[in-house]
Design an enzyme around this catalytic site. Structure first.
Site, PDB file in Angstrom:
ATOM      1  N   HIS A  74       0.802  -1.097  -0.147  1.00 28.24           N
ATOM      2  CA  HIS A  74      -0.021  -0.043  -0.028  1.00 28.24           C
ATOM      3  C   HIS A  74       0.898   1.216  -0.055  1.00 28.24           C
ATOM      4  CE1 HIS A  74      -4.116   1.294   0.460  1.00 28.24           C
ATOM      5  NE2 HIS A  74      -3.550   2.350   0.843  1.00 28.24           N
ATOM      6  N   ASP A 153     -13.704   2.729   7.020  1.00 24.21           N
ATOM      7  CA  ASP A 153     -12.446   3.594   6.387  1.00 24.21           C
ATOM      8  C   ASP A 153     -13.064   4.287   5.208  1.00 24.21           C
ATOM      9  OD1 ASP A 153      -9.708   4.675   5.790  1.00 24.21           O
ATOM     10  OD2 ASP A 153     -10.167   3.138   3.950  1.00 24.21           O
ATOM     11  N   ARG A 160     -12.701  12.675   4.316  1.00 25.92           N
ATOM     12  CA  ARG A 160     -11.154  13.501   4.446  1.00 25.92           C
ATOM     13  C   ARG A 160     -10.920  14.061   3.012  1.00 25.92           C
ATOM     14  NH1 ARG A 160      -8.003   8.857   5.765  1.00 25.92           N
ATOM     15  NH2 ARG A 160      -6.094  10.224   5.791  1.00 25.92           N
ATOM     16  N   SER A 175      -6.149   4.492   8.344  1.00 25.02           N
ATOM     17  CA  SER A 175      -6.879   4.211   7.076  1.00 25.02           C
ATOM     18  C   SER A 175      -6.279   2.873   6.302  1.00 25.02           C
ATOM     19  CB  SER A 175      -6.922   5.450   6.297  1.00 25.02           C
ATOM     20  OG  SER A 175      -7.063   5.170   5.225  1.00 25.02           O
ATOM     21  N   LYS A 179      -7.344  -1.358   6.260  1.00 24.15           N
ATOM     22  CA  LYS A 179      -7.472  -2.141   5.027  1.00 24.15           C
ATOM     23  C   LYS A 179      -6.520  -3.229   4.790  1.00 24.15           C
ATOM     24  CE  LYS A 179      -7.232   1.503   2.314  1.00 24.15           C
ATOM     25  NZ  LYS A 179      -7.596   2.862   2.734  1.00 24.15           N
TER      26      LYS A 179
HETATM   27  N1  URA Z   1      -4.046   5.829   1.630  1.00 22.42           N
HETATM   28  C1  URA Z   1      -4.890   5.443   2.362  1.00 22.42           C
HETATM   29  O1  URA Z   1      -5.587   4.361   2.062  1.00 22.42           O
HETATM   30  N2  URA Z   1      -5.440   6.149   3.207  1.00 22.42           N
HETATM   31  C2  URA Z   1      -4.944   7.220   3.694  1.00 22.42           C
HETATM   32  O2  URA Z   1      -5.467   7.951   4.519  1.00 22.42           O
HETATM   33  C3  URA Z   1      -3.780   7.873   2.828  1.00 22.42           C
HETATM   34  C4  URA Z   1      -3.308   7.029   1.744  1.00 22.42           C
END
Ligand code: URA
Length: 426
Positions: A74, A153, A160, A175, A179
């Site tokens: 990620h 999220d 956000r 966040s 995930k």
């Molecule tokens: N990627 C994400 O999944 N969440 C964030 O807050 C920033 C980048």
């Protein structure tokens, strides 16, 4: 309590996340929580609890246990960052299954889901069963937070994005990691970006965020490593959804920009070293390079697109991707060197051209964006093109081009070239 700078109790955090996930909290209340957290911060303990509550806010992916070690990656977000489209297929081609849950564009940064949806027919809304079935069949699947995976999220993320509450270390950490924990992979590689095109503008904050996320992952029993990567300029030349897919396809075919290749190989190499026994990061990088040059990664990308309903002709013939009706060249304002970019502004410019969202419900223009002709350190002559902008209307083109122009800095002397791989946090 958070507005006044107090730490929230476990019960308060779990209550809030429950209210969000069950749709009882209004957008205004959620946005107020995000702003208070951005301004006041959170303790490590609060952040662990928030992540855990968000990961468990929906269904946790229960994958078949006997399928070997799954790896995930990620990025904390960047401009022109198309590495997932390259890294996933490389790692899957080398035998480590990739089950990845990606996000949409956030603030001035692009999102993998939006990019994948520029391939006609590509489905990002697979159910958990279809997701793991696809990984079993092809070795890779990339989906969105559909169904009921970390729904808290999903709601926070969308708000956000449009309330200037992205760049908070606890909110980003919770966040990303919620995930990753919900998606059920065993090994996690994080690409923590730093620089003018990242949410963390300096290495100190990026390291802090990386350490937070690595701690959350390891605390949850998942081996997690973060690579800090430089985002002082966009990654590659293409910024915008279908343009980035085209550039990723070039890299998957063994060509494409060197910076995109370097970051992709570093991330893929790390995923391979975590996912396979007795493979070091350097060996993993060598395997990754071979998967690109042999065409195996490209074949894997095609398999993934086909398995998720995408029209394979776009991958085989990228000229199928549409171009926007209006295009304009941005010309160099001075002689000398291109010495720096305000990369956040370039992300905003891409958004103004149509590649991002202004409100939660905005529809993205898949063909809008920017193609760079010069990068930091290149010599420029006044009046020569440094970028081409694409938009669906003349007005969007003008707004985007003006923003892009204001992001460029020039110098008479050769500038320092920014580092791409800044640090590794284990
Ligand atoms: N990627 C994400 O999944 N969440 C964030 O807050 C920033 C980048």
């Amino acid at each position: 309590a958070k507005k006044r700078g107090n730490a929230l109790s476990e019960a308060q955090i779990r209550f809030f996340v429950r209210e969000v996930a069950s749709d009882r909290a209004s957008d205004a209340q959620i946005a107020a929580f995000c702003m208070a957290t951005l301004l006041r911060g959170m303790t490590d303990e609060e952040c662990f609890i928030l992540t855990d509550a968000m990961a468990k806010s929906g269904e946790l992916c229960r994958r078949p246990s006997a399928e070997g070690v799954f790896a995930d990656k990620h990025s904390t977000g960047g401009v022109g960052d198309k590495t997932t489209l390259i890294v996933g297929p490389i790692v899957a081609a080398c035998g480590v299954p990739v089950a990845k849950m990606s996000g949409r564009g956030l603030g001035f940064t692009g999102g993998t889901l939006d990019k994948l949806e520029s391939i006609s027919g590509f489905r990002i809304d697979l159910s958990a069963e279809e997701f793991f079935e696809t990984v079993k069949k092809t070795g890779i699947s990339v989906i969105g937070q559909t169904g009921n995976l970390a729904p808290a999220d999903k709601l926070l993320y969308a708000l956000r994005d449009v309330t200037a509450t992205v760049d908070s270390i606890p909110l980003i950490a919770a966040s990303v990691m919620s995930k990753k924990l919900a998606a059920g992979s065993d090994k996690i590689v994080l690409d923590v970006t730093t620089g003018s095109g990242a949410f963390m503008k300096n290495t100190r904050d990026a390291k802090k965020l990386a350490k937070h996320m690595v701690a959350i992952g390891n605390h949850a029993g998942k081996e997690t490593v973060a690579i800090l990567t430089g985002m002082e300029e966009p990654l590659g030349f293409a910024i915008g959804n279908n343009m980035e897919v085209k550039e990723a396809i070039e890299v998957l075919k063994g060509d494409g920009p060197e910076d995109v290749k370097e970051v992709s190989v570093a991330l893929a190499g790390m995923m391979l070293s975590l996912g396979l026994e007795n493979v070091s990061h350097s060996q993993g990088k060598r395997m990754a390079k071979k998967a690109l040059s042999s065409g195996q990664a490209f074949e894997k990308f095609k398999e993934m697109v086909q398995a998720q309903g995408g029209d394979i002709r776009y991958v085989e013939h990228p000229e199928f991707f549409e171009r926007d009706a209006f295009e304009g060249e941005v010309l160099a304002a001075e002689d000398g060197f291109l010495s720096g970019m305000d990369t956040e502004k370039i992300g905003v410019a891409a958004g103004l051209l149509g590649a991002g969202r202004e409100t939660k419900d905005s529809v993205i223009d898949m063909s809008a964006g920017i193609y760079l002709k010069k990068k930091i350190g290149d010599t420029v002559k006044k009046g020569e093109p440094i970028a081409i902008c694409y938009a669906g209307t003349k007005e969007k083109l003008n707004r985007g081009m003006a923003m892009f122009e204001s992001s460029i800095r020039y110098s008479k002397e050769a500038p320092r070239i920014p580092k791409l791989i800044v640090d590794i946090i284990r």
